[in-house]
Write a protein that holds these residues in place. Sequence first.
Motif, PDB file in Angstrom:
ATOM      1  N   THR A 208       0.165   5.351   6.588  1.00 17.08           N
ATOM      2  CA  THR A 208      -0.419   6.001   5.406  1.00 17.08           C
ATOM      3  C   THR A 208      -1.830   5.505   5.101  1.00 17.08           C
ATOM      4  O   THR A 208      -2.556   6.143   4.326  1.00 17.08           O
ATOM      5  N   PHE A 209      -2.252   4.422   5.716  1.00 13.72           N
ATOM      6  CA  PHE A 209      -3.602   3.899   5.484  1.00 13.72           C
ATOM      7  C   PHE A 209      -4.614   4.485   6.468  1.00 13.72           C
ATOM      8  O   PHE A 209      -5.811   4.282   6.307  1.00 13.72           O
ATOM      9  N   HIS A 210      -4.158   5.238   7.455  1.00 12.55           N
ATOM     10  CA  HIS A 210      -5.079   5.647   8.527  1.00 12.55           C
ATOM     11  C   HIS A 210      -6.249   6.519   8.050  1.00 12.55           C
ATOM     12  O   HIS A 210      -7.337   6.448   8.645  1.00 12.55           O
ATOM     13  N   PRO A 211      -6.135   7.348   6.988  1.00 10.72           N
ATOM     14  CA  PRO A 211      -7.325   8.113   6.564  1.00 10.72           C
ATOM     15  C   PRO A 211      -8.458   7.225   6.057  1.00 10.72           C
ATOM     16  O   PRO A 211      -9.611   7.666   6.025  1.00 10.72           O
ATOM     17  N   ARG A 212      -8.160   5.988   5.694  1.00  9.94           N
ATOM     18  CA  ARG A 212      -9.190   5.082   5.164  1.00  9.94           C
ATOM     19  C   ARG A 212      -9.486   3.924   6.123  1.00  9.94           C
ATOM     20  O   ARG A 212     -10.409   3.150   5.893  1.00  9.94           O
TER      21      ARG A 212
ATOM     22  N   SER B 179       0.446   9.163  14.323  1.00 11.41           N
ATOM     23  CA  SER B 179       1.625   9.743  14.972  1.00 11.41           C
ATOM     24  C   SER B 179       2.936   9.151  14.477  1.00 11.41           C
ATOM     25  O   SER B 179       3.936   9.852  14.357  1.00 11.41           O
ATOM     26  N   ALA B 180       2.943   7.847  14.197  1.00 15.83           N
ATOM     27  CA  ALA B 180       4.180   7.190  13.753  1.00 15.83           C
ATOM     28  C   ALA B 180       3.841   6.040  12.809  1.00 15.83           C
ATOM     29  O   ALA B 180       2.804   5.379  12.969  1.00 15.83           O
ATOM     30  N   ALA B 181       4.704   5.821  11.831  1.00 17.98           N
ATOM     31  CA  ALA B 181       4.496   4.712  10.892  1.00 17.98           C
ATOM     32  C   ALA B 181       4.734   3.392  11.604  1.00 17.98           C
ATOM     33  O   ALA B 181       5.758   3.222  12.281  1.00 17.98           O
ATOM     34  N   PRO B 182       3.818   2.423  11.486  1.00 19.96           N
ATOM     35  CA  PRO B 182       4.008   1.140  12.164  1.00 19.96           C
ATOM     36  C   PRO B 182       5.108   0.333  11.494  1.00 19.96           C
ATOM     37  O   PRO B 182       5.190   0.290  10.260  1.00 19.96           O
ATOM     38  N   PRO B 183       5.972  -0.319  12.270  1.00 20.99           N
ATOM     39  CA  PRO B 183       7.018  -1.146  11.668  1.00 20.99           C
ATOM     40  C   PRO B 183       6.441  -2.453  11.139  1.00 20.99           C
ATOM     41  O   PRO B 183       5.419  -2.939  11.635  1.00 20.99           O
ATOM     42  N   LEU B 184       7.076  -3.008  10.118  1.00 19.58           N
ATOM     43  CA  LEU B 184       6.687  -4.322   9.598  1.00 19.58           C
ATOM     44  C   LEU B 184       7.408  -5.365  10.427  1.00 19.58           C
ATOM     45  O   LEU B 184       8.625  -5.521  10.328  1.00 19.58           O
ATOM     46  N   SER B 185       6.670  -6.076  11.262  1.00 19.19           N
ATOM     47  CA  SER B 185       7.300  -7.016  12.188  1.00 19.19           C
ATOM     48  C   SER B 185       6.486  -8.297  12.283  1.00 19.19           C
ATOM     49  O   SER B 185       5.317  -8.350  11.898  1.00 19.19           O
ATOM     50  N   LEU B 186       7.131  -9.340  12.804  1.00 18.09           N
ATOM     51  CA  LEU B 186       6.461 -10.630  12.948  1.00 18.09           C
ATOM     52  C   LEU B 186       5.293 -10.521  13.919  1.00 18.09           C
ATOM     53  O   LEU B 186       5.410  -9.907  14.988  1.00 18.09           O
ATOM     54  N   LEU B 187       4.190 -11.123  13.565  1.00 22.48           N
ATOM     55  CA  LEU B 187       3.003 -11.123  14.414  1.00 22.48           C
ATOM     56  C   LEU B 187       2.989 -12.404  15.242  1.00 22.48           C
ATOM     57  O   LEU B 187       3.027 -13.514  14.694  1.00 22.48           O
TER      58      LEU B 187
ATOM     59  N   TYR C 111       0.858  -1.195   0.000  1.00 20.98           N
ATOM     60  CA  TYR C 111       0.000   0.000   0.000  1.00 20.98           C
ATOM     61  C   TYR C 111       0.886   1.235   0.000  1.00 20.98           C
ATOM     62  O   TYR C 111       1.715   1.415   0.904  1.00 20.98           O
ATOM     63  N   LEU C 112       0.754   2.063  -1.015  1.00 19.72           N
ATOM     64  CA  LEU C 112       1.500   3.304  -1.145  1.00 19.72           C
ATOM     65  C   LEU C 112       2.997   3.106  -0.909  1.00 19.72           C
ATOM     66  O   LEU C 112       3.632   3.823  -0.129  1.00 19.72           O
ATOM     67  N   GLY C 113       3.538   2.107  -1.591  1.00 21.51           N
ATOM     68  CA  GLY C 113       4.978   1.912  -1.580  1.00 21.51           C
ATOM     69  C   GLY C 113       5.536   1.115  -0.428  1.00 21.51           C
ATOM     70  O   GLY C 113       6.752   0.903  -0.355  1.00 21.51           O
ATOM     71  N   ARG C 114       4.680   0.647   0.487  1.00 22.98           N
ATOM     72  CA  ARG C 114       5.146  -0.122   1.641  1.00 22.98           C
ATOM     73  C   ARG C 114       4.437  -1.465   1.719  1.00 22.98           C
ATOM     74  O   ARG C 114       3.263  -1.574   1.345  1.00 22.98           O
ATOM     75  N   ILE C 115       5.133  -2.467   2.228  1.00 26.60           N
ATOM     76  CA  ILE C 115       4.514  -3.757   2.511  1.00 26.60           C
ATOM     77  C   ILE C 115       3.808  -3.648   3.850  1.00 26.60           C
ATOM     78  O   ILE C 115       4.425  -3.300   4.864  1.00 26.60           O
ATOM     79  N   VAL C 116       2.498  -3.947   3.861  1.00 21.49           N
ATOM     80  CA  VAL C 116       1.741  -3.830   5.103  1.00 21.49           C
ATOM     81  C   VAL C 116       1.427  -5.192   5.711  1.00 21.49           C
ATOM     82  O   VAL C 116       1.118  -5.281   6.906  1.00 21.49           O
TER      83      VAL C 116
ATOM     84  N   GLY D 159       5.210 -15.607  14.665  1.00 19.70           N
ATOM     85  CA  GLY D 159       4.950 -16.621  13.648  1.00 19.70           C
ATOM     86  C   GLY D 159       5.637 -16.318  12.331  1.00 19.70           C
ATOM     87  O   GLY D 159       6.748 -15.780  12.301  1.00 19.70           O
ATOM     88  N   THR D 160       4.954 -16.641  11.225  1.00 22.28           N
ATOM     89  CA  THR D 160       5.533 -16.464   9.896  1.00 22.28           C
ATOM     90  C   THR D 160       4.931 -15.271   9.166  1.00 22.28           C
ATOM     91  O   THR D 160       5.295 -15.001   8.028  1.00 22.28           O
ATOM     92  N   ARG D 161       4.016 -14.563   9.813  1.00 27.11           N
ATOM     93  CA  ARG D 161       3.340 -13.434   9.166  1.00 27.11           C
ATOM     94  C   ARG D 161       3.986 -12.114   9.605  1.00 27.11           C
ATOM     95  O   ARG D 161       4.229 -11.876  10.790  1.00 27.11           O
ATOM     96  N   LEU D 162       4.240 -11.249   8.623  1.00 27.29           N
ATOM     97  CA  LEU D 162       4.719  -9.903   8.889  1.00 27.29           C
ATOM     98  C   LEU D 162       3.543  -8.944   8.780  1.00 27.29           C
ATOM     99  O   LEU D 162       2.715  -9.052   7.872  1.00 27.29           O
ATOM    100  N   LEU D 163       3.466  -7.989   9.709  1.00 22.46           N
ATOM    101  CA  LEU D 163       2.323  -7.074   9.735  1.00 22.46           C
ATOM    102  C   LEU D 163       2.790  -5.687  10.153  1.00 22.46           C
ATOM    103  O   LEU D 163       3.664  -5.544  11.012  1.00 22.46           O
ATOM    104  N   ALA D 164       2.199  -4.669   9.530  1.00 20.64           N
ATOM    105  CA  ALA D 164       2.473  -3.278   9.900  1.00 20.64           C
ATOM    106  C   ALA D 164       1.165  -2.604  10.281  1.00 20.64           C
ATOM    107  O   ALA D 164       0.482  -2.007   9.450  1.00 20.64           O
ATOM    108  N   CYS D 165       0.770  -2.739  11.554  1.00 15.54           N
ATOM    109  CA  CYS D 165      -0.462  -2.118  12.048  1.00 15.54           C
ATOM    110  C   CYS D 165      -0.357  -1.964  13.562  1.00 15.54           C
ATOM    111  O   CYS D 165      -0.217  -2.962  14.282  1.00 15.54           O
TER     112      CYS D 165
END
Length: 347
Positions: A302-306, A317-325, A241-246, A328-334
């Motif tokens: 960058t997804f927060h307006p939607r 306030s800050a961009a969420p890092p892409l990190s393991l949830l 989404y908008l240039g980043r892996i979410v 496990g094996t899933r990466l998430l930025a939220c």
Amino acid sequence: MPEPRIPAPRRPEAGTTLLELTGVEQTFHTKRGDVPAVAGVDLTVRAGKVLCLVGESGCGKTTTARAAAGLTRPTAGTVRFRGSDVSTLDAKGRQEFREAVQYIHQDPYASLNPVRTVYSTVTAGLRRHGHVRDRAEARRKAAELLERVDLTPAESYLDKYPHQLSGGQRQRVAIARALAMDSEVLIADESTSMLDVSIRVSLLNTLGRLRDQLNVGFLFITHDLAVAKYFAWDGDIAVMYLGRIVEQGPTPQIINDPQHPYTKALISAVCEPDPRLARAKKAVRLRGSEIPSLTELPNGCTFHPRCPLFEADTCDSAAPPLSLLDGGTRLLACHVVARDHEQAGVG
């Protein structure tokens, strides 16, 4: 005159890391300001595996693919092939990279030279680099490649021009051309989106067979999660989404249990042919439908307006890092989903 070099097939073992993108950024400088099309993307393509990069049009998928193929030099970050930085390769290494990593374009009507026959198109690289000794060997090699992509009998296609072929046949010619150099990685940029559904499935089956038989690694670009599910069920999906892996992880996890609100919205938009399942499907309502401009990106996520999960002073306030949830094996930025999972784990 030296004897032409006939390369031995290079077939890496399944699972071998072939192509790595680390912190790749691509910024375009325009009169309206800098456009950060890709912002710190990490991806890995492995032999015999499919990595699907999915997202809305304009999110940076093609820009990422072009950087991975060496067609553009990223503003920052590193593209590595077989562990070597592509930007530092010598002439020989650069040629090996260009032969091993091939690009399949979206439009089969524009990607083939209209004045070249199928034979000339498929064998151009072979003849240019001396991989065939004469025309007879070149025609034999071209026929083998056409049969490999299910254009049979090959002899009936070799001397045809692109305007004499259907869209699906043209795309198969493009795939045969990509395979001609014993490629290890195929970067397919929306390569089935312009085809009819029945032709699309047939072509995906051909690509799947090539993946299994030749251990070809795929970076498959698509905006259609239904296509990603079909082609990459044993692989991974990375949602951009908008240039980043979410969100990124094994395809069954992403499709059956999406965690990022954007991924949920994409999946809810996929048509469900079964009326019962369609009625039971929950639609995801976004806060807004307008995609922010890349020249005026919002603060924080960058997804927060939607985003339907938006929380003031957290998401903006800050961009969420892409990190393991959950480790496990899933990466998430939220921020919100990661916090909820952490609290559930503590509880």
